[in-house]
Design an enzyme around this catalytic site. Structure first.
Site, mmCIF file in Angstrom:
data_model
loop_
_atom_site.group_PDB
_atom_site.id
_atom_site.type_symbol
_atom_site.label_atom_id
_atom_site.label_comp_id
_atom_site.label_asym_id
_atom_site.label_seq_id
_atom_site.Cartn_x
_atom_site.Cartn_y
_atom_site.Cartn_z
ATOM 1 N N PRO A 1 -14.230 1.679 4.451
ATOM 2 C CA PRO A 1 -14.235 2.776 3.472
ATOM 3 C C PRO A 1 -12.957 2.778 2.632
ATOM 4 C CG PRO A 1 -13.597 3.622 5.612
ATOM 5 C CD PRO A 1 -13.889 2.154 5.803
ATOM 6 N N LYS A 2 -12.787 1.752 1.802
ATOM 7 C CA LYS A 2 -11.519 1.525 1.104
ATOM 8 C C LYS A 2 -11.527 2.101 -0.309
ATOM 9 C CE LYS A 2 -10.191 -2.539 3.733
ATOM 10 N NZ LYS A 2 -9.462 -3.803 3.710
ATOM 11 N N LYS A 3 -10.397 2.726 -0.662
ATOM 12 C CA LYS A 3 -10.181 3.244 -2.012
ATOM 13 C C LYS A 3 -8.783 2.827 -2.471
ATOM 14 C CE LYS A 3 -11.905 7.294 -3.130
ATOM 15 N NZ LYS A 3 -12.197 8.751 -3.181
#
Length: 246
Positions: A116-118
């Site tokens: 879940p990368k931002k």
């Protein structure tokens, strides 16, 4: 380009210049600052997807990870929350949120595993006698962790079993009509782990409210521990353990 050429070369987006290379992905001198804290169990239940279960103690591990030498991904830093969970009775960890400053591991992490990368601006550094981790989303400071620098050495080998436990991700890829085409629970493991050093000391953690980096939705009720670890490891590829669309 022929049909067979597309099938043979299709690995990642974009086709003719993928954002990241094929693995395996080896990390050298990967450095962790992990502050474990107790949080609101109701808030934890609201974000951990079944069939994962929450243990009796509602804990969160807030991590800052410095990666100066990683195959294919280069030099970058990330930060986020990992939640201890149970899956079919086995201990593991669910990766709830991640923020980092490098396009290649953002693309690779999301497309391959479902991390879940931002995009954000995490930092891990030593300031005189303090190990300091910060996370900025735009101009807003959303997380600050501090730990006394190498106050007490830990048994590196005693940490190894925890690093080898399974990790879980919720991988979501939309269809062209906006509906979910892939919605899977993915399991992965760290492999060939070498713990080069481990330390503990007094630790503190502050989280701030932010609409798009909502780390404070798992509030800090009590800091349990702070750990600083230096490792070499390989990030193993994953396997699907539950298909939500089946």
């Amino acid at each position: 380009m022929k049909l067979d050429d597309v099938r043979r070369n299709a690995f990642a987006m974009p086709l003719t210049s993928p954002a990241f290379p094929p693995g395996p992905y080896r990390f050298v001198d990967r450095e962790f600052l992990v502050v474990t804290y107790r949080t609101d169990p109701d808030a934890l239940r609201a974000v951990v997807p079944e069939p994962l279960q929450i243990p009796d103690e509602p804990l969160v591990k807030y991590e800052f990870i410095r990666m100066p030498d990683s195959t294919g991904f280069g030099d970058y830093t990330e930060s986020g929350q990992v939640i201890p969970v149970l899956y079919q009775g086995r201990k593991g960890s669910y990766v709830h949120s991640m923020f980092l400053n490098d396009e290649a591991p953002i693309a690779g992490g999301r497309e391959l595993w479902g991390f879940p990368k931002k995009l954000a601006a995490p930092l891990l550094q030593v300031q005189t006698d303090t190990l300091l981790g910060t996370l900025d989303y735009g101009s807003v400071r959303v997380a600050t962790a501090t730990m006394g620098y190498k106050h007490r050495a830990l048994d590196a080998q005693a940490l190894l079993p925890g690093l080898l436990e399974p990790n879980y991700l919720l991988k979501i890829i939309p269809h062209v009509d906006g509906s979910a085409r892939i919605c899977e629970l993915v399991e992965y493991h760290l492999e060939d782990v070498v713990v080069k050093g481990a330390w503990t000391g007094p630790a503190a953690l502050q989280l701030a409210e932010h609409a798009l980096a909502p780390v404070a939705r798992l509030p800090v009720l009590e800091v349990v521990s702070g750990v600083h670890v230096l490792t070499d490891l390989t990030l193993g590829l994953g396997r699907v353990v539950h298909d939500y669309l089946a």
